[in-house]
Structure formats: structure tokens, C-alpha cells
Design an enzyme around this catalytic site. Sequence first.
Site, mmCIF file in Angstrom:
data_model
loop_
_atom_site.group_PDB
_atom_site.id
_atom_site.type_symbol
_atom_site.label_atom_id
_atom_site.label_comp_id
_atom_site.label_asym_id
_atom_site.label_seq_id
_atom_site.Cartn_x
_atom_site.Cartn_y
_atom_site.Cartn_z
ATOM 1 N N GLU A 182 -16.837 -5.387 -43.333
ATOM 2 C CA GLU A 182 -15.551 -4.976 -43.919
ATOM 3 C C GLU A 182 -15.613 -5.043 -45.446
ATOM 4 O OE1 GLU A 182 -12.140 -7.414 -45.483
ATOM 5 O OE2 GLU A 182 -12.244 -7.820 -43.325
ATOM 6 N N HIS A 183 -16.319 -6.043 -45.986
ATOM 7 C CA HIS A 183 -16.491 -6.159 -47.438
ATOM 8 C C HIS A 183 -17.491 -5.127 -47.966
ATOM 9 C CE1 HIS A 183 -14.581 -10.098 -48.710
ATOM 10 N NE2 HIS A 183 -14.356 -10.081 -47.402
ATOM 11 N N HIS A 208 -16.806 -9.259 -40.380
ATOM 12 C CA HIS A 208 -16.057 -9.529 -41.603
ATOM 13 C C HIS A 208 -16.872 -9.121 -42.826
ATOM 14 C CE1 HIS A 208 -14.119 -12.757 -44.416
ATOM 15 N NE2 HIS A 208 -13.596 -11.571 -44.601
#
Length: 915
Positions: free
Chosen positions: A229-230, A226
Site C-alpha cells: 500500500e505504501h 500494508h
Amino acid sequence: MFGDEAWFTVGVPENVKCYCKNLTYKILIIFLCSPACSVLSIHRVAVIMPQTNKSVSSGGAQGQASAPDQGEPPPQDARNHGADGDADGGVDVEEQGDAEIVRSPSDPKKYRYIELSNGLRALLISDFSRTDGKGGSENGEDQGENLGRQDEDGEEEREEEGDSGEGSEEEEEENKEEEQDSDFDELDEDIAEKKKKGNSEKQAAAALCISVGSFSDPEDLPGLAHFLEHMVFMGSEKYPAENGFDAFLKKHGGSDNASTDCERTIFQFDVQKKYFREALDRWAQFFICPLMIEDAIDREVEAVDSEYQLARPSDSHRKEMLFGSLAKAGHPMGKFCWGNAQTLKHDPKEKQINTYQRLRHFWKRYYSAHYMTLTVQSKETLDTLEQWVKEIFIKVPNNGEPRVDFSHLLQPFDTPAFNKLYKVIPVRKVHALTISWAVPPQGKHYRVKPLHYISWLIGHEGTGSILSLLRKKCWALALFGGNSETGFDQNTTYSIFSISITLTNQGYQNFYQLHMFHIFFFRIYEEIQKIEANEFHYQEQTDPIEFVENICENMQLFPKEDFLTGDLLMFEFDPEVISAALSQLTPGRANLLLLSPENEGQCPLREKWFGTSYNKEDILDEWAQRWSGDFNLNPELHLPAENKFIASDFALKEADCPDTEFPVRIMTNERGCMWYKKDNKFKIPKAQFILLIVTVDLLVLFDIFVNILAHNLAEPAYEADVAQLEYRIVAGEHGLVIRLKGFNHKLPLLLKLIVDHLADFRAEPGVFNMFSEQLKKTYFNILIKPERLGKDVRLLILEHCRWSVVQKYQAVMKGLTVHDLMTFATRLKAELYVEGLVQGNFTSTESREFLQYFIEKLQFQCLSAEVPVLFRVVELPKKHHLCKVKSLNKGDANSEVTVYYQRRLFLWPSAGALL
């Protein structure tokens, strides 16, 4: 909490007045602070003129589509293998699409599948159906606004109408709570939604799916997938500006988003067509050469942590984390997929883990071209799109590593801890029982869709259904069954089948008496198949960014010919596959999750990441034996009857009046009027019908009246819902709003059903008490959300004679009776004014008959006093105002700021403004 004392104070100047004038701006700032927030200061307030900015939206927009002119239904296998035509209906030999890809006959787009030498697979979508001028909708005039778009108050519809409520029970309940709070904002949202729909026609879009997700997180760095992804958004070697891509999209009317699931990560964006080539190049650098600057690590960790903090008060997320903790040790389902400051910053620092180096290693290992599927859509030729994709994405590296595979980790919930009763204290005031089974992964059976079929039977809401029986006992308000098809519910290691029941107080006391039954029947399968084939044949086109997001994931799951259909159609009936799935749904394999505020004091255990309080108990042997033994089937439970609402006449009606650009009033008298617009452009056998029933007497009882009316209709109208005839009954600002849309053949039958129930309104005492109690919970659940409380405060300041949600909560707590409701209902129906709008495949004569039937059936008198139908609000003086409100949920650490810019806007009275 909501007593008679004033819980907030706000001053409104005396020189307020209503307005309908031209442009001017004022500012109202509302701060909702967490209980820990004691001091908040403002140093400067800037007035920013609003600009058009595209954001992701749901609902549909469709270009020109052909349909049969005769009364033949579409074939059972309603699919198109033919050659693609160009925008004018001819065939461009050089621009023929991929004939192997099955698409809807109503789909005007052209498709081409390619594979690059680096292993990346791409689907190119050329869409010339949205053209300027009369032929299309770049001026915002499209079928999505006329026939097929989401409801105009911006509320999202149930994702798969007629699929027995598959999906999140919490999301469904929260949608219903949203409907309790209809207000002046509906008009603003309507206008904004139309702008978004208009803008979406100018957008090109792209989405890329990578077959890696949170299952691949390292054990010592939870949330790394996650976090990556940022981080890829933080500039690239070619375009080094941090967040430069977001700035580029904002400048050119675009938007972007990304999401990390268990086994997949998806990125998507849209932008104005003329900037699509450059946007693609900028976006592709995320996967070619992202900078991921080490200095940005701490800042982006805070962004990830903020998402985690926002998710913590969500009951659905809490349930998922608790559920995941029940998996076998070592299974990735037990990982903390969100990530937060603790796992990505503080713990690595203590353990001397270099998060930056691990991040880059994760990118090199998993962001490889042969793991990726790409979908691009634009108003460009297929050859042009192919050239762009090859030029740009051929640079994505391929590391040659084998794909990560978790398919050997089967039966993760085959543990003693799973087959238990878990009592949970929810954030919201709700009683809910969820029964879940973990079955072998069902993705390979997508052509049969056994869980979808089983959910249709168990989640059926018509006569003879489980929910029908529970409603008669006043034990349940709603039942949802199935598999949401998210990574949490379906992956390569298991599939979840769950049944979630929203219980009343009485149902909570009797939850152990609930049990399910196993049936299947071929006629039912064929019926579902026919409904979905009809819908697919006349498929409405969705917003490009949503479409490409869905298709790029489908490319990971289905063969090429089923990219567009694999998640939509039921291809074949296989009783062996269905029986195999049913055989897994036994009491010895079930997990029971019981949410209720009544569990307070009984839940000493706490889930690690979201802090959910719960307790674990053995399931009563008596319950398991009763369920698994031979018991007499309740005679009130039976298979659904044949569905009379399934359309079979798809003929296009001949116009019986001159064509008009906008709706025109075709009938008017002292008790009502009717507006009408024949569809002579899109030529599909669908229509929509809106009725605004104006009354002068709107009290708290109105909410109960609307809820019970919807309850009375739930069973007889469910078959219509299943047959893709959508209807909504909403407590509007000035009265009751009824909205219907779908295939026109059986739409009058649904309208008649609703009007008959309105005319013969009844409320049993048990049902009244059930909804009175539920409204208390609904109002409470609205007010514990900072964004909803802020909206309520803002509208209380702005609107005349508004009942705030707090006032409604206080009124319903004082106690109302069924006699009060019936007296109110009689008074409500005595004097009315009804205004209707019919658009689509109906004649003007039929439209007049609809209104006439309503008037004759209800036998009401005209209104004795004129009602100001136009929306009116207080005019704020030309300076800024500050209102601070303490959050009502002490356990929610989040705060919210709402900045409201008021402008004068003259609204011409018209059907559009009114309806």
C-alpha cells in the site's frame, strides 16, 4: 511524577503583551523528547508562510435539499427510487442516474453504476449542488457550517449517534479526555475547520477498494500487504517521480490516504475540481504500472516501521494484537498485520528472501481489476465521469485469478485459550473490562443487523439500563457494546460482539459481579428503524473524500441497490436471526479482558509484537454458573420506555422577522443576549442552539462540576441522544458551553432538561469521589501523550492566567471535597452572563423564549465585573524560541516537534468570534 518540583523550565520575555493587530510572525519551537533522547540541536530554522492545504476531515457539508412543508414524517422506508433531477430541479434525460440505487430524498447528487470490460466496477457521482454564488457554497457558506457540520472545536462526534456506543471504548474515552483540555486552541481549530469545510466544497474525490488485505500476507513476510500500500505511491512508468502524486495534490490543494484492513485495502484522494482528470490519471497508475523502485524499499520500510512505533503505545491496538494471538494456528487473524523493519527488512535479509520480488509478485496476484471497486465524485456530468473512468481505468490489468476466499476458516476462536480471563497492564491509567464473543460472520444479515440491535439494548444508557444500574453503584463510568464493522471485528470468517465497560476503582474490585441479560422486543426494533429512517430522509452530505471512501467499500459488501443504504438502515425485523446471534453469547464462549494498572506484578507474559504484559487465568466457575443459570432479574433492569424525543413534526416554520445574511442580535439585557439566524436556504427541519454561560470563577472544580453535570444528564438525556438530538457540555475558556443540534421538533425539550439539571445541580458523595479519581486518571492520560503535553506547554507559554493540565493534576491530587464543589457551584450560578445563538428552523420569538427560560430558571444576578471574552495571548518577540521537554511516558519511544508560527490577527467582536 507530577510533584511540586519544576519539571520543565521555559523563559518568557518580560516585554510580553496582548494583541489584536495585523499580520506578523514569530516562532515558538517545542521539542518533546523520548526519555532516551538526550541531545537535540538546531542548525537552522526556516519561517514558512502558511498555505491552504486540504486535509481529510470529518463532519458534514450539504447542498440544497428539499423537505416536506407539512407536518408529515418521512415514510418508514425513507428512500428514493425516483429519477434524478438536474441542478435546477428539472430532469436531464441524457443525465438521468441509476434509478435502482436507493438514495435519500435529501441527496441532490446523481449516481451511475458501470462495469468495465476488465472487470473493474465503478460508481459515478455527479454533484452540481455545490455551485458558486447564492445557490451554493464554494465561498464556504454551506449547510455544513450552519446546521450539519461537526462541532466547531473540531472534535469528532460519536460515529453513529444512538447506536449504543458501538466502537472502540479506548477511542471514546480518549475523546472525553480531549474535552477536559478545552483551551484557546479551540478558536484556531474553529477557523481552520471552516477553511477546510470551505475548501472541501471545491474538491473532487475518488476512492478505490481492492478485496485484498493483511489476511493474504505471506507467512514469511508479515505486513507485506500494508507495505505494498505504501510502495505503489513511489512513482509509475507514466509519472516516474517518486512521491510525485503527493506533490501534485499538495500543489493543487488536495490530500490522499490509504489503509490496509484484513480483507480490503482502500486508497482515496481529493483535489480541486479542475485538476481532477489529471489527478485520476496519475493515481490510476498505482494500479496500472507502479514502478516500486527497489532503491525505495529501505526508505519506505522505515515509514511502515514509524507507523508501527506510533501505534505501540495505543491500548486499543495492543488489545487487538493480543486478541488476534488467541486464534487457531494457521488462521490469518494471528498474523502480524502492521509489518515493521524486523519483518520486512532484517528477517528477510537473514532468510535470503527478496522482498522486492515478493512485493511485485503480490501486486500482480492481488491488484487485479476484477477485485476492485471505484467511486468518483465531482462537479461533472455523469457522461463526462464515465468517459474519464473508461479511458483511464480500462488499462488496469486483470489477471483472471479467482478471488482469495477465507470464508471456509470459520470458528477461529473456538479454542480453550479464548474462553479465559486475560489481565492486562494498560499504557493509560484506566480500569476497563471487555467481554467478547466470536460469532459466525454476520455480514450476510446486513438487512437485519442483529448485532447492531443487540448492542442497542445492552448499550442503552437510559433508565432501566445496565449502565444506569452500574452508575448507581458507582462501579462504571461508561459502557460500549457492539461491533465496529472494521475488518478486525467483522470479516468472512467471524464477527466480534463485545461489551466494554470503563470501571471505577470500586467497579474494578467487583468486576466479577457484572453479568448481562438477553432480551429482544419488536417495538424497540421499530423505534431504531424509525430514528434511522428519519436521519436518512434528511441526510446531511459528508465531505466528498469520506463519502467515496465509504461507498467504494460498500460496493464490495452490498448489492447495487444498497450501495448507499446497506450500512445505514435496518430494513427488516427477523427474530430468528437475532435469536441465533443471541444464542452465541454464552459464558462458555466469552473472552474476558481486564485492563488495569493494578495488574502490575501479576502479568509475566508478553505479547510478541506490541510487548503487552498480560496474564491468563481460568474464568471462575461461580461467575459462569451465576450467569448461565436461572437468576432473578434485578427489578431495576427493564426495557426502555417509549422515546419522547423522536421527532414527528417536520414542518418548516414561517419567518417572523426579515431574512438576514448573518446572525443578528434579537434580545439583550444586563444578564444576557440572543443571536438569531433563520434557515431560509436549505429548508430542512433542523436547528442548532449554542449557549455560552460566562462566569468569572473558573477553577479545577469547574472540570468536576461539568463532569458531574454531564453524568446527571446521561440517563435522562440518553433518549435524546438516541433520537439524533446531539448535545455537548464543555468546560470552555470563559465558562460553560452548551451545544445542541438536530431535528427542531424536540430540541426545546432537550434544552429544558439541560437547564433544569443545571439549576438543580446536585452531587452525591460517591459520585464526587468517582469523578475526582477519574479526573486524576484523565489528566495523567493526557500528559503521557507527547502531542498533548506539547500543546499544554505551548498554551501555558501563550495564555494569561491559564491552568495547565499539570497544575490541575497537582490540585486534584491534593484532595477536594463534595462540600468544596457545592460551594463552588452555588457561587458559580450566582452571577452569570449568558449569550446564545439559534440557527435553523426556529422563529425569533421562540429563540427569545429560550433565553428567557434560562434566565428565569436560574435566577442569577448580572456579573459584578466585566469579563474579557475575546481570546488573548502573549505576544512573542520577533525571534525564535526553543523549549525542550522530556516525555513523561518512559515506555514511549516517540518524540514530537511542534513549530508554532504566531501572527497578529484582528478579530472583530461578533457572534462568530464569540461562539
